[in-house]
Design a protein around this motif. Structure first.
Motif, PDB file in Angstrom:
ATOM      1  N   GLY A 196      43.575  50.457  34.800  1.00  0.00           N
ATOM      2  CA  GLY A 196      42.400  50.437  35.665  1.00  0.00           C
ATOM      3  C   GLY A 196      42.644  51.154  36.983  1.00  0.00           C
ATOM      4  N   VAL A 197      41.527  51.552  37.610  1.00  0.00           N
ATOM      5  CA  VAL A 197      41.535  52.114  38.957  1.00  0.00           C
ATOM      6  C   VAL A 197      40.688  51.186  39.815  1.00  0.00           C
ATOM      7  CG1 VAL A 197      40.870  54.087  40.392  1.00  0.00           C
ATOM      8  CG2 VAL A 197      41.836  54.457  38.104  1.00  0.00           C
ATOM      9  N   TYR A 198      41.190  50.813  40.976  1.00  0.00           N
ATOM     10  CA  TYR A 198      40.566  49.756  41.761  1.00  0.00           C
ATOM     11  C   TYR A 198      40.282  50.216  43.186  1.00  0.00           C
ATOM     12  CZ  TYR A 198      42.189  46.499  38.119  1.00  0.00           C
ATOM     13  OH  TYR A 198      42.428  45.846  36.926  1.00  0.00           O
ATOM     14  N   ILE A 199      39.214  49.628  43.746  1.00  0.00           N
ATOM     15  CA  ILE A 199      39.001  49.634  45.190  1.00  0.00           C
ATOM     16  C   ILE A 199      39.201  48.200  45.647  1.00  0.00           C
ATOM     17  CG2 ILE A 199      37.369  50.004  47.082  1.00  0.00           C
ATOM     18  CD1 ILE A 199      35.959  52.067  45.356  1.00  0.00           C
ATOM     19  N   VAL A 200      40.146  48.001  46.548  1.00  0.00           N
ATOM     20  CA  VAL A 200      40.504  46.650  46.966  1.00  0.00           C
ATOM     21  C   VAL A 200      40.588  46.609  48.485  1.00  0.00           C
ATOM     22  CG1 VAL A 200      42.969  47.144  46.723  1.00  0.00           C
ATOM     23  CG2 VAL A 200      42.185  44.773  46.648  1.00  0.00           C
ATOM     24  N   THR A 204      41.982  41.192  52.496  1.00  0.00           N
ATOM     25  CA  THR A 204      41.562  39.948  51.857  1.00  0.00           C
ATOM     26  C   THR A 204      42.028  39.832  50.412  1.00  0.00           C
ATOM     27  OG1 THR A 204      39.466  40.886  51.085  1.00  0.00           O
ATOM     28  CG2 THR A 204      39.500  39.925  53.306  1.00  0.00           C
ATOM     29  N   GLY A 205      42.391  40.938  49.794  1.00  0.00           N
ATOM     30  CA  GLY A 205      42.726  40.948  48.380  1.00  0.00           C
ATOM     31  C   GLY A 205      41.517  41.062  47.476  1.00  0.00           C
ATOM     32  N   LYS A 206      40.311  41.104  48.053  1.00  0.00           N
ATOM     33  CA  LYS A 206      39.099  41.177  47.249  1.00  0.00           C
ATOM     34  C   LYS A 206      38.964  42.531  46.570  1.00  0.00           C
ATOM     35  CE  LYS A 206      34.046  40.982  47.528  1.00  0.00           C
ATOM     36  NZ  LYS A 206      32.877  40.816  48.432  1.00  0.00           N
ATOM     37  N   VAL A 207      38.704  42.512  45.263  1.00  0.00           N
ATOM     38  CA  VAL A 207      38.462  43.738  44.516  1.00  0.00           C
ATOM     39  C   VAL A 207      36.985  44.103  44.639  1.00  0.00           C
ATOM     40  CG1 VAL A 207      38.455  44.805  42.233  1.00  0.00           C
ATOM     41  CG2 VAL A 207      40.350  43.319  42.907  1.00  0.00           C
ATOM     42  N   HIS A 208      36.692  45.256  45.224  1.00  0.00           N
ATOM     43  CA  HIS A 208      35.316  45.701  45.414  1.00  0.00           C
ATOM     44  C   HIS A 208      34.774  46.438  44.202  1.00  0.00           C
ATOM     45  CE1 HIS A 208      34.569  45.052  49.888  1.00  0.00           C
ATOM     46  NE2 HIS A 208      35.786  44.575  49.685  1.00  0.00           N
ATOM     47  N   ALA A 209      35.642  47.092  43.461  1.00  0.00           N
ATOM     48  CA  ALA A 209      35.193  47.820  42.271  1.00  0.00           C
ATOM     49  C   ALA A 209      36.378  48.077  41.365  1.00  0.00           C
ATOM     50  CB  ALA A 209      34.536  49.148  42.669  1.00  0.00           C
ATOM     51  N   MET A 210      36.094  48.110  40.059  1.00  0.00           N
ATOM     52  CA  MET A 210      37.100  48.456  39.066  1.00  0.00           C
ATOM     53  C   MET A 210      36.527  49.529  38.170  1.00  0.00           C
ATOM     54  SD  MET A 210      38.848  46.092  36.101  1.00  0.00           S
ATOM     55  CE  MET A 210      39.953  46.822  34.879  1.00  0.00           C
ATOM     56  N   PHE A 211      37.314  50.561  37.912  1.00  0.00           N
ATOM     57  CA  PHE A 211      36.865  51.685  37.088  1.00  0.00           C
ATOM     58  C   PHE A 211      37.747  51.758  35.849  1.00  0.00           C
ATOM     59  CE2 PHE A 211      36.146  52.502  41.544  1.00  0.00           C
ATOM     60  CZ  PHE A 211      34.814  52.885  41.592  1.00  0.00           C
ATOM     61  N   GLN A 212      37.117  51.685  34.696  1.00  0.00           N
ATOM     62  CA  GLN A 212      37.836  51.727  33.429  1.00  0.00           C
ATOM     63  C   GLN A 212      37.460  52.985  32.671  1.00  0.00           C
ATOM     64  OE1 GLN A 212      36.697  47.753  31.922  1.00  0.00           O
ATOM     65  NE2 GLN A 212      38.860  47.223  32.050  1.00  0.00           N
ATOM     66  N   GLY A 213      38.450  53.702  32.206  1.00  0.00           N
ATOM     67  CA  GLY A 213      38.222  54.946  31.490  1.00  0.00           C
ATOM     68  C   GLY A 213      39.517  55.564  31.018  1.00  0.00           C
ATOM     69  N   HIS A 214      40.587  55.302  31.746  1.00  0.00           N
ATOM     70  CA  HIS A 214      41.896  55.764  31.286  1.00  0.00           C
ATOM     71  C   HIS A 214      42.296  55.001  30.027  1.00  0.00           C
ATOM     72  CE1 HIS A 214      43.226  58.505  34.452  1.00  0.00           C
ATOM     73  NE2 HIS A 214      42.688  57.698  35.336  1.00  0.00           N
ATOM     74  N   GLN A 215      42.833  55.735  29.069  1.00  0.00           N
ATOM     75  CA  GLN A 215      43.298  55.114  27.840  1.00  0.00           C
ATOM     76  C   GLN A 215      44.802  54.861  27.850  1.00  0.00           C
ATOM     77  OE1 GLN A 215      40.959  54.135  25.621  1.00  0.00           O
ATOM     78  NE2 GLN A 215      39.570  54.934  27.202  1.00  0.00           N
TER      79      GLN A 215
END
Length: 325
Positions: A196-200, A204-215
């Motif tokens: 996954g690719v994340y915006i965090v 705070t440790g809060k994940v604002h977005a997660m991007f899934q596409g890498h295999q």
């Protein structure tokens, strides 16, 4: 045009004047002009870069340079003369360094400690001992816009407040691999071992977005200069992500290990890997240039500040400079 110096361990570009800086495996530091190919600085440091991480970073103003001098030492040099201005020696290996925007303090990770080093007075201040295993290796440590420090290690972000000395462990994406901080918001882009690719938010440790596409495993994620896109690279290629839409765009199906946005060209990017570097231009993400090196693999690719030259570091630790229109 081509410039080679071998064998190179690290390569960066001076943000102020575009001079390319390299350090080789024998400890030779070179600073040269990519326009006329004149070497301005060529000196050998005493330490052995083979024994530890090779840190190489210019002060924000581009006048001084921080560089590893062996695994447990960091020196600050005058960028023009090569004179060593200050030297820091630690009992534990140094795993990272990041200049503060004030151009005076360096954030240094050494063993379990994060400390600041005043490169004018030479004074150090330990921000804290992180609760890490016996032989820790921090994945990254960065200044945040509010003056706090974020470090990551195996799925945990450590938020360090230099004013109070408090250390706050926060949950992070699985084994987050580095933090790229967007200065306008303080949010971090990171790639993780779960593909996954994340915006965090590192505060705070809060994940604002997660991007899934890498295999396959993703290695790195960086912000675009305007904060509207993310660029990630992994074993299955590179992808651009529209932050608002969360829709991936596959821009290259090859092993990309180095990523850089072109200065002054919104969205145009440089990727290195598989023996070549490619320049990709939006909106159709077409290849506008391919640069091949004389040695296999491109482990590092960087733009000059004007965006008209490309510096490449190969798998065999040679470096090359090529012009780009």
């Amino acid at each position: 045009m081509l410039f080679r110096s071998a064998p190179v361990r690290a390569l960066v570009v001076n943000p102020a004047d575009g001079r390319v800086t390299t350090i080789d495996r024998n400890g030779f530091l070179k600073v040269f002009d990519p326009i006329n190919w004149v070497i301005h600085l060529d000196r050998q440091l005493a330490g052995n870069p083979h024994l530890g991480n090779t840190e190489l970073c210019w002060q924000p103003g581009g006048t001084r340079l921080a560089v590893s001098d062996g695994p447990r030492a960091l020196v600050v040099l005058d960028g023009k003369t090569g004179t060593i201005l200050k030297r820091l020696e630690q009992a534990k290996p140094i795993g990272g360094a990041d200049w503060h925007p004030d151009g005076r303090r360096l954030l240094v990770a050494s063993g379990k400690q994060i400390l600041t080093w005043d490169t004018v007075t030479g004074d150090t201040s330990v921000l804290g001992d992180l609760p890490l295993p016996r032989n820790p290796v921090l994945d990254d440590a960065r200044w945040l816009p509010d003056g706090q420090v974020a470090a990551c290690r195996h799925g945990t972000i450590f938020l360090v407040n230099p004013s109070t000395g408090t250390i706050k462990p926060l949950p992070a994406p699985p084994a987050a691999l580095g933090l790229d901080i967007l200065s306008s918001t303080g949010l971090a882009a990171t790639a993780a071992t779960d593909t996954g690719v994340y915006i965090v938010d590192p505060r705070t440790g809060k994940v604002h977005a997660m991007f899934q596409g890498h295999q396959a495993r993703a290695w790195r994620a960086i912000w675009s200069p305007d904060g509207q896109r993310l660029l990630s690279a992994g074993e299955d290629g590179a992808r651009i992500w529209q932050v608002a839409a969360a829709d991936p765009e596959t821009v290259a199906e090859y092993h990309a290990v180095s990523l850089a946005w072109r200065p002054g060209k919104v969205g145009e990017l440089l990727m290195g890997g598989s023996g070549q570097a490619r320049v990709i231009r939006p909106p159709d993400d077409r290849e506008v240039a391919i640069y091949k090196t004389g040695a296999p693999g491109v482990h590092k690719a960087a733009w000059s500040p004007a965006g008209d030259r490309i510096a490449l570091r190969s798998e065999e630790h040679t470096s090359e400079l090529q012009s780009h229109v």
